[in-house]
Design a protein around this motif. Structure first.
Motif, mmCIF file in Angstrom:
data_model
loop_
_atom_site.group_PDB
_atom_site.id
_atom_site.type_symbol
_atom_site.label_atom_id
_atom_site.label_comp_id
_atom_site.label_asym_id
_atom_site.label_seq_id
_atom_site.Cartn_x
_atom_site.Cartn_y
_atom_site.Cartn_z
ATOM 1 N N HIS A 30 0.619 -1.083 -0.507
ATOM 2 C CA HIS A 30 -0.163 -0.540 -0.096
ATOM 3 C C HIS A 30 0.661 0.863 -0.195
ATOM 4 C CE1 HIS A 30 -2.790 -3.246 1.818
ATOM 5 N NE2 HIS A 30 -4.004 -2.128 0.778
ATOM 6 N N PHE A 31 0.973 2.194 -0.635
ATOM 7 C CA PHE A 31 1.011 4.086 -0.157
ATOM 8 C C PHE A 31 0.366 4.202 0.231
ATOM 9 C CE2 PHE A 31 3.806 3.092 -4.222
ATOM 10 C CZ PHE A 31 5.313 2.588 -3.711
ATOM 11 N N GLY A 32 -0.110 4.660 1.700
ATOM 12 C CA GLY A 32 -1.501 5.316 2.519
ATOM 13 C C GLY A 32 -2.654 3.996 2.516
ATOM 14 N N GLU A 33 -3.989 4.739 1.543
ATOM 15 C CA GLU A 33 -4.492 4.101 1.079
ATOM 16 C C GLU A 33 -4.876 3.438 0.386
ATOM 17 O OE1 GLU A 33 -8.033 4.815 3.349
ATOM 18 O OE2 GLU A 33 -6.485 4.540 4.300
ATOM 19 N N LEU A 34 -4.082 4.051 -0.641
ATOM 20 C CA LEU A 34 -3.785 2.718 -2.090
ATOM 21 C C LEU A 34 -3.242 1.369 -2.308
ATOM 22 C CD1 LEU A 34 -4.711 3.836 -4.930
ATOM 23 C CD2 LEU A 34 -2.086 4.675 -5.000
ATOM 24 N N HIS A 35 -3.824 0.663 -2.239
ATOM 25 C CA HIS A 35 -3.427 -0.710 -2.776
ATOM 26 C C HIS A 35 -2.493 -0.770 -3.796
ATOM 27 C CE1 HIS A 35 -4.504 -4.543 -1.301
ATOM 28 N NE2 HIS A 35 -2.903 -4.967 -1.062
ATOM 29 N N VAL A 36 -1.697 -0.852 -4.172
ATOM 30 C CA VAL A 36 -0.879 -0.897 -5.678
ATOM 31 C C VAL A 36 -0.499 -2.203 -6.233
ATOM 32 C CG1 VAL A 36 0.002 1.168 -5.531
ATOM 33 C CG2 VAL A 36 1.580 -0.164 -3.616
ATOM 34 N N LEU A 37 0.348 -2.986 -4.779
ATOM 35 C CA LEU A 37 -0.308 -4.556 -5.171
ATOM 36 C C LEU A 37 -1.072 -5.255 -4.640
ATOM 37 C CD1 LEU A 37 4.342 -4.715 -5.319
ATOM 38 C CD2 LEU A 37 2.540 -4.778 -7.159
ATOM 39 N N PRO A 55 -1.135 -0.229 -18.323
ATOM 40 C CA PRO A 55 -1.526 0.974 -17.712
ATOM 41 C C PRO A 55 -1.194 1.611 -16.666
ATOM 42 C CG PRO A 55 -4.168 -0.193 -17.944
ATOM 43 C CD PRO A 55 -3.055 -0.710 -17.670
ATOM 44 N N SER A 56 -0.202 3.118 -17.346
ATOM 45 C CA SER A 56 0.234 3.419 -16.071
ATOM 46 C C SER A 56 -0.502 3.610 -15.198
ATOM 47 C CB SER A 56 0.535 5.543 -16.963
ATOM 48 O OG SER A 56 1.085 5.714 -15.946
ATOM 49 N N GLY A 57 0.364 3.469 -14.423
ATOM 50 C CA GLY A 57 -0.575 3.410 -12.431
ATOM 51 C C GLY A 57 -0.802 2.107 -12.246
ATOM 52 N N SER A 58 -0.592 1.378 -13.171
ATOM 53 C CA SER A 58 -1.228 -0.424 -12.699
ATOM 54 C C SER A 58 0.047 -1.007 -11.466
ATOM 55 C CB SER A 58 -1.198 -1.202 -13.498
ATOM 56 O OG SER A 58 0.166 -0.693 -14.481
ATOM 57 N N GLY A 59 1.275 -0.747 -11.266
ATOM 58 C CA GLY A 59 1.900 -1.175 -10.183
ATOM 59 C C GLY A 59 3.403 -2.107 -10.352
ATOM 60 N N LYS A 60 3.675 -1.564 -11.518
ATOM 61 C CA LYS A 60 4.493 -2.234 -12.929
ATOM 62 C C LYS A 60 5.767 -1.827 -11.825
ATOM 63 C CE LYS A 60 3.785 -0.385 -16.664
ATOM 64 N NZ LYS A 60 2.602 0.406 -16.337
ATOM 65 N N SER A 61 6.206 -0.588 -12.046
ATOM 66 C CA SER A 61 7.322 -0.272 -11.174
ATOM 67 C C SER A 61 7.513 -0.288 -9.823
ATOM 68 C CB SER A 61 7.538 1.636 -11.257
ATOM 69 O OG SER A 61 7.787 2.020 -12.877
ATOM 70 N N THR A 62 6.333 -0.497 -9.150
ATOM 71 C CA THR A 62 6.328 -0.688 -7.505
ATOM 72 C C THR A 62 6.738 -2.790 -7.874
ATOM 73 O OG1 THR A 62 5.208 0.904 -7.007
ATOM 74 C CG2 THR A 62 5.461 -0.730 -5.410
ATOM 75 N N LEU A 63 5.966 -3.273 -8.332
ATOM 76 C CA LEU A 63 6.118 -4.473 -8.091
ATOM 77 C C LEU A 63 8.210 -4.762 -8.838
ATOM 78 C CD1 LEU A 63 5.853 -7.358 -8.452
ATOM 79 C CD2 LEU A 63 5.622 -7.695 -10.258
HETATM 80 P P1 ADP Z 1 3.614 1.926 -13.098
HETATM 81 O O1 ADP Z 1 4.717 1.409 -13.279
HETATM 82 O O2 ADP Z 1 2.777 1.108 -13.121
HETATM 83 O O3 ADP Z 1 2.978 3.013 -14.024
HETATM 84 P P2 ADP Z 1 3.848 2.377 -10.551
HETATM 85 O O4 ADP Z 1 4.033 1.510 -9.536
HETATM 86 O O5 ADP Z 1 5.223 3.345 -10.636
HETATM 87 O O6 ADP Z 1 3.002 2.282 -12.039
HETATM 88 O O7 ADP Z 1 2.247 3.654 -9.590
HETATM 89 C C1 ADP Z 1 1.791 2.262 -9.064
HETATM 90 C C2 ADP Z 1 -0.081 3.471 -8.241
HETATM 91 O O8 ADP Z 1 1.088 3.585 -6.795
HETATM 92 C C3 ADP Z 1 0.608 5.310 -8.594
HETATM 93 O O9 ADP Z 1 -1.686 5.170 -8.397
HETATM 94 C C4 ADP Z 1 1.024 6.124 -8.031
HETATM 95 O O10 ADP Z 1 0.455 7.271 -7.979
HETATM 96 C C5 ADP Z 1 1.271 5.366 -6.873
HETATM 97 N N1 ADP Z 1 3.085 5.081 -6.079
HETATM 98 C C6 ADP Z 1 3.830 4.841 -6.965
HETATM 99 N N2 ADP Z 1 4.665 5.788 -5.963
HETATM 100 C C7 ADP Z 1 4.457 5.762 -4.932
HETATM 101 C C8 ADP Z 1 4.952 7.013 -4.156
HETATM 102 N N3 ADP Z 1 6.107 6.262 -3.750
HETATM 103 N N4 ADP Z 1 4.052 7.048 -3.213
HETATM 104 C C9 ADP Z 1 2.540 7.083 -3.606
HETATM 105 N N5 ADP Z 1 2.394 6.618 -4.192
HETATM 106 C C10 ADP Z 1 2.832 6.392 -5.072
#
Ligand code: ADP
Ligand code: MG
Length: 260
Positions: A30-37, A55-63
């Protein structure tokens, strides 16, 4: 089963294809409330090239960042070559060195020469002598086609050249897997191919790769498998052929229709 094979002359790695190398189990973030993975399960085997799209924002970079522990995870397990990634410390530095990372924005050290960018990690983290690190760095710079730029500063190079240096820098650590997160997205169109060619060369060489990219040509040519992510989930996993011709989910169909 013994399935070692020797590689083309450009490589000195021995590949044992097929064993699990990166294993992601029930990972949440999670990033705060946001469930990213959302309960991610994925496996990348030795020698495999996996393309992650979505799509952008789907969590690829976070993974990707989680696999390299640039990002913590809330729960679940990530292991590299059978070793669970620790949260921090010396063990982490060593395991992290097994995972090469190439970012969209190159991230070279601006105040170091191209050669120093490539030798720094091996000298500091792997304890390689400067002489040995430089010899190896020159081979790698040669391989990615920028050996003649070795003495320059990164800002003196084009974007495509900088990204090829970034790839050489990642390879210099002899990583078990390399992660490339949209490596061509920040490049001018005429420089995309020179970077993709280096990536295809690595893939052909048996390097284990996780590549986030929207370059469908690369996916078709080099990927063994495509993982499609949307809204923090792995929605679909298929061969490139299956994925591009007969995507199963509505979200993948929508995504592809916008891309093509
Ligand atoms: P992608 O690479 O698929 O575009 P990201 O993994 O970058 O997606 O981001 C996934 C979600 O997490 C997005 O909604 C993004 O705004 C959010 N996010 C990414 N990094 C952070 C961070 N450091 N703090 C808060 N939210 C983040
Ligand atoms: Mg991203």
């Amino acid at each position: 089963m013994e399935n070692s094979e020797s590689l083309p002359p450009t490589s000195n790695i021995t590949v044992r294809r097929g064993e699990p190398l990166v294993v992601v189990t029930d990972v949440n973030k999670h990033f705060g409330e946001l469930h990213v993975l959302k309960n991610i399960n994925a496996q990348v085997n030795r020698g495999e090239v996996v393309v992650v799209i979505g799509p952008s924002g789907s969590g690829k970079s976070t993974l990707c960042r989680a696999i390299n522990r640039l990002e913590t995870i809330d729960d679940g397990v990530i292991s590299i070559d059978g070793q669970v990634l620790p949260a921090e410390g010396k063990a982490l530095a060593h395991l992290r060195a097994d995972v090469g990372m190439v970012f969209q924005s190159f991230n070279l050290f601006a105040h170091k020469t191209v050669l120093e960018n490539v030798t720094l990690g091996p000298i500091k983290v792997r304890g390689v002598s400067r002489r040995e690190a430089e010899a190896r760095a020159m081979q790698l710079l040669e391989r990615v086609g920028v050996a003649n730029q070795a003495k320059k500063m990164p800002a003196q190079l084009s974007g495509g050249q900088q990204q090829r240096v970034a790839i050489a820098r990642a390879l210099a650590m002899d990583p078990k897997v390399i992660l490339l997160d949209e490596p061509t997205s920040a490049l001018d169109p005429e420089m995309i191919n020179e970077v993709l060619e280096v990536m295809i060369d690595l893939a052909n060489d048996g390097m284990t790769m996780i590549v986030v990219t929207h370059e469908m040509g690369f996916a078709r040519k080099a990927a063994d498998r495509v993982i499609f992510m949307a809204d923090g989930e792995i929605v679909e996993e298929a061969t490139p052929e299956e994925f591009f011709t007969t995507p199963r989910s509505t979200r993948a169909k929508d995504f592809l229709s916008k891309l093509l």
